[in-house]
Design a protein around this motif. Structure first.
Motif, mmCIF file in Angstrom:
data_model
loop_
_atom_site.group_PDB
_atom_site.id
_atom_site.type_symbol
_atom_site.label_atom_id
_atom_site.label_comp_id
_atom_site.label_asym_id
_atom_site.label_seq_id
_atom_site.Cartn_x
_atom_site.Cartn_y
_atom_site.Cartn_z
ATOM 1 N N SER A 117 24.654 16.754 -5.068
ATOM 2 C CA SER A 117 25.263 15.494 -5.516
ATOM 3 C C SER A 117 26.515 15.769 -6.341
ATOM 4 O O SER A 117 27.546 15.115 -6.172
ATOM 5 C CB SER A 117 24.259 14.685 -6.339
ATOM 6 O OG SER A 117 23.150 14.321 -5.566
ATOM 7 N N LYS A 145 16.148 3.656 -1.105
ATOM 8 C CA LYS A 145 15.377 4.048 0.072
ATOM 9 C C LYS A 145 14.115 4.793 -0.346
ATOM 10 O O LYS A 145 13.036 4.582 0.208
ATOM 11 C CB LYS A 145 16.236 4.934 0.982
ATOM 12 C CG LYS A 145 15.585 5.276 2.307
ATOM 13 C CD LYS A 145 16.536 6.071 3.183
ATOM 14 C CE LYS A 145 15.896 6.401 4.526
ATOM 15 N NZ LYS A 145 16.825 7.184 5.392
ATOM 16 N N SER A 146 14.248 5.668 -1.351
ATOM 17 C CA SER A 146 13.095 6.411 -1.869
ATOM 18 C C SER A 146 12.083 5.466 -2.499
ATOM 19 O O SER A 146 10.869 5.614 -2.312
ATOM 20 C CB SER A 146 13.568 7.444 -2.893
ATOM 21 O OG SER A 146 12.483 8.117 -3.479
ATOM 22 N N TYR A 196 19.125 18.792 -4.951
ATOM 23 C CA TYR A 196 19.710 17.459 -4.821
ATOM 24 C C TYR A 196 20.786 17.236 -5.869
ATOM 25 O O TYR A 196 21.875 16.713 -5.571
ATOM 26 C CB TYR A 196 18.608 16.407 -4.954
ATOM 27 C CG TYR A 196 19.111 14.988 -5.055
ATOM 28 C CD1 TYR A 196 19.508 14.289 -3.911
ATOM 29 C CD2 TYR A 196 19.186 14.337 -6.285
ATOM 30 C CE1 TYR A 196 19.966 12.986 -3.990
ATOM 31 C CE2 TYR A 196 19.646 13.035 -6.366
ATOM 32 C CZ TYR A 196 20.032 12.369 -5.233
ATOM 33 O OH TYR A 196 20.487 11.086 -5.319
ATOM 34 N N LEU A 201 26.308 5.637 -2.270
ATOM 35 C CA LEU A 201 25.439 6.527 -1.503
ATOM 36 C C LEU A 201 24.190 6.908 -2.299
ATOM 37 O O LEU A 201 23.063 6.849 -1.784
ATOM 38 C CB LEU A 201 26.213 7.789 -1.109
ATOM 39 C CG LEU A 201 27.231 7.640 0.016
ATOM 40 C CD1 LEU A 201 28.114 8.883 0.105
ATOM 41 C CD2 LEU A 201 26.538 7.395 1.346
ATOM 42 N N LEU A 202 24.389 7.295 -3.565
ATOM 43 C CA LEU A 202 23.235 7.667 -4.402
ATOM 44 C C LEU A 202 22.298 6.483 -4.605
ATOM 45 O O LEU A 202 21.072 6.636 -4.581
ATOM 46 C CB LEU A 202 23.717 8.187 -5.758
ATOM 47 C CG LEU A 202 24.420 9.549 -5.789
ATOM 48 C CD1 LEU A 202 24.697 9.956 -7.236
ATOM 49 C CD2 LEU A 202 23.589 10.617 -5.102
ATOM 50 N N TYR A 203 22.877 5.300 -4.814
ATOM 51 C CA TYR A 203 22.057 4.098 -5.021
ATOM 52 C C TYR A 203 21.264 3.785 -3.757
ATOM 53 O O TYR A 203 20.094 3.398 -3.818
ATOM 54 C CB TYR A 203 22.944 2.926 -5.400
ATOM 55 C CG TYR A 203 22.183 1.699 -5.840
ATOM 56 C CD1 TYR A 203 21.539 1.666 -7.076
ATOM 57 C CD2 TYR A 203 22.086 0.579 -5.018
ATOM 58 C CE1 TYR A 203 20.836 0.541 -7.482
ATOM 59 C CE2 TYR A 203 21.378 -0.543 -5.417
ATOM 60 C CZ TYR A 203 20.762 -0.551 -6.650
ATOM 61 O OH TYR A 203 20.053 -1.668 -7.044
ATOM 62 N N HIS A 204 21.892 3.965 -2.594
ATOM 63 C CA HIS A 204 21.214 3.744 -1.316
ATOM 64 C C HIS A 204 20.028 4.687 -1.169
ATOM 65 O O HIS A 204 18.917 4.282 -0.799
ATOM 66 C CB HIS A 204 22.209 3.943 -0.173
ATOM 67 C CG HIS A 204 21.596 3.880 1.190
ATOM 68 N ND1 HIS A 204 21.088 4.991 1.838
ATOM 69 C CD2 HIS A 204 21.381 2.832 2.026
ATOM 70 C CE1 HIS A 204 20.602 4.626 2.994
ATOM 71 N NE2 HIS A 204 20.779 3.329 3.149
ATOM 72 N N TRP A 205 20.262 5.955 -1.466
ATOM 73 C CA TRP A 205 19.173 6.945 -1.353
ATOM 74 C C TRP A 205 18.076 6.668 -2.367
ATOM 75 O O TRP A 205 16.895 6.831 -2.080
ATOM 76 C CB TRP A 205 19.739 8.354 -1.555
ATOM 77 C CG TRP A 205 20.624 8.798 -0.432
ATOM 78 C CD1 TRP A 205 20.543 8.416 0.877
ATOM 79 C CD2 TRP A 205 21.741 9.696 -0.516
ATOM 80 N NE1 TRP A 205 21.534 9.011 1.616
ATOM 81 C CE2 TRP A 205 22.274 9.806 0.806
ATOM 82 C CE3 TRP A 205 22.335 10.419 -1.544
ATOM 83 C CZ2 TRP A 205 23.375 10.597 1.093
ATOM 84 C CZ3 TRP A 205 23.424 11.222 -1.260
ATOM 85 C CH2 TRP A 205 23.943 11.308 0.044
ATOM 86 N N GLU A 206 18.453 6.232 -3.570
ATOM 87 C CA GLU A 206 17.468 5.912 -4.595
ATOM 88 C C GLU A 206 16.590 4.746 -4.153
ATOM 89 O O GLU A 206 15.358 4.802 -4.252
ATOM 90 C CB GLU A 206 18.178 5.569 -5.903
ATOM 91 C CG GLU A 206 17.231 5.221 -7.048
ATOM 92 C CD GLU A 206 17.969 4.714 -8.267
ATOM 93 O OE1 GLU A 206 17.995 5.425 -9.286
ATOM 94 O OE2 GLU A 206 18.534 3.604 -8.202
#
Length: 213
Positions: free
Chosen positions: A10, A200-201, A6, A193-198
């Motif tokens: 990234s 979401k997790s 990841y 994008l990273l904040y969205h994935w964070e």
């Protein structure tokens, strides 16, 4: 292993986003040869990047109910930036139209954030400590402050004091400023994008805890 993959992916994504900035400028100036127009590769890329960033935070607004106040403010800011990038097109339709649209979006975003103000300050504090959101803040700082100061026309006119070609300072100034702005938008999109994935997790982890409790 997943964390390493990841991180590598990234980092490669960030490199790709930043390298697109000089490539887009090269396409506009050298390959297409039309300078730095409003509808060039560089400015269209800026529009796409900030538009996607706005969509990401509007999506987060519904995915994470406890962060809706904060998400709508960030999404509203990015939507205002998106509209500002369309100023030339909107001015052709109605002079000053983009200013009214930006004002409308800003007011609506603030009102909606006030409606969902319960966890607003907490969400802001959490975002400020978030590693992905640091990229968003870096992009905003580059875009709103560094590119504006570094791209000041007077600065480049002082550097290029050539009477034989008065257009040279403006072309160089526009090239550098628009290139930096595109790099800033790349930072913003990457961080979004990273904040969205964070988030979401985090949402998945919370759902699992609630399921097992």
């Amino acid at each position: 292993m997943i964390s390493i993959k990841y991180s590598i992916l990234s980092f490669l994504g960030l490199i790709a986003g930043l390298l697109w900035s000089p490539l887009a400028v090269y396409l506009d100036i050298v390959v297409i040869g039309h300078g730095m127009p409003e509808q060039g590769v560089t400015e269209i890329s800026q529009t796409i990047f900030i538009g996607l960033s706005a969509i990401i935070f509007y999506k987060l607004m519904w995915m994470m109910p406890e962060q809706r106040g904060f998400s709508v403010l960030v999404a509203g800011l990015f939507l205002c930036m998106f509209i500002r990038e369309q100023d030339a097109l909107l001015d052709m339709m109605q002079p000053g139209l983009w200013q009214y649209l930006v004002a409308g979006v800003a007011v609506c975003s603030i009102l909606v954030a006030c409606f969902w103000r319960k966890n607003l300050w907490v969400s802001m504090a959490e975002a400020a400590k978030s590693y992905p959101f640091a990229y968003v803040l870096t992009g905003i700082a580059l875009l709103l402050f560094f590119s504006r100061v570094f791209g000041t026309g007077a600065l480049w006119e002082a550097i290029f004091m050539h009477d034989f070609d008065r257009s040279a300072p403006r072309l160089v100034k526009n090239t550098i400023q628009e290139g930096i702005e595109l790099a800033a938008y790349a930072f913003i999109l990457y961080g979004s994008l990273l904040y969205h994935w964070e988030q979401k997790s985090v949402g998945v982890q919370q759902a699992q805890k609630e399921k097992h409790s």
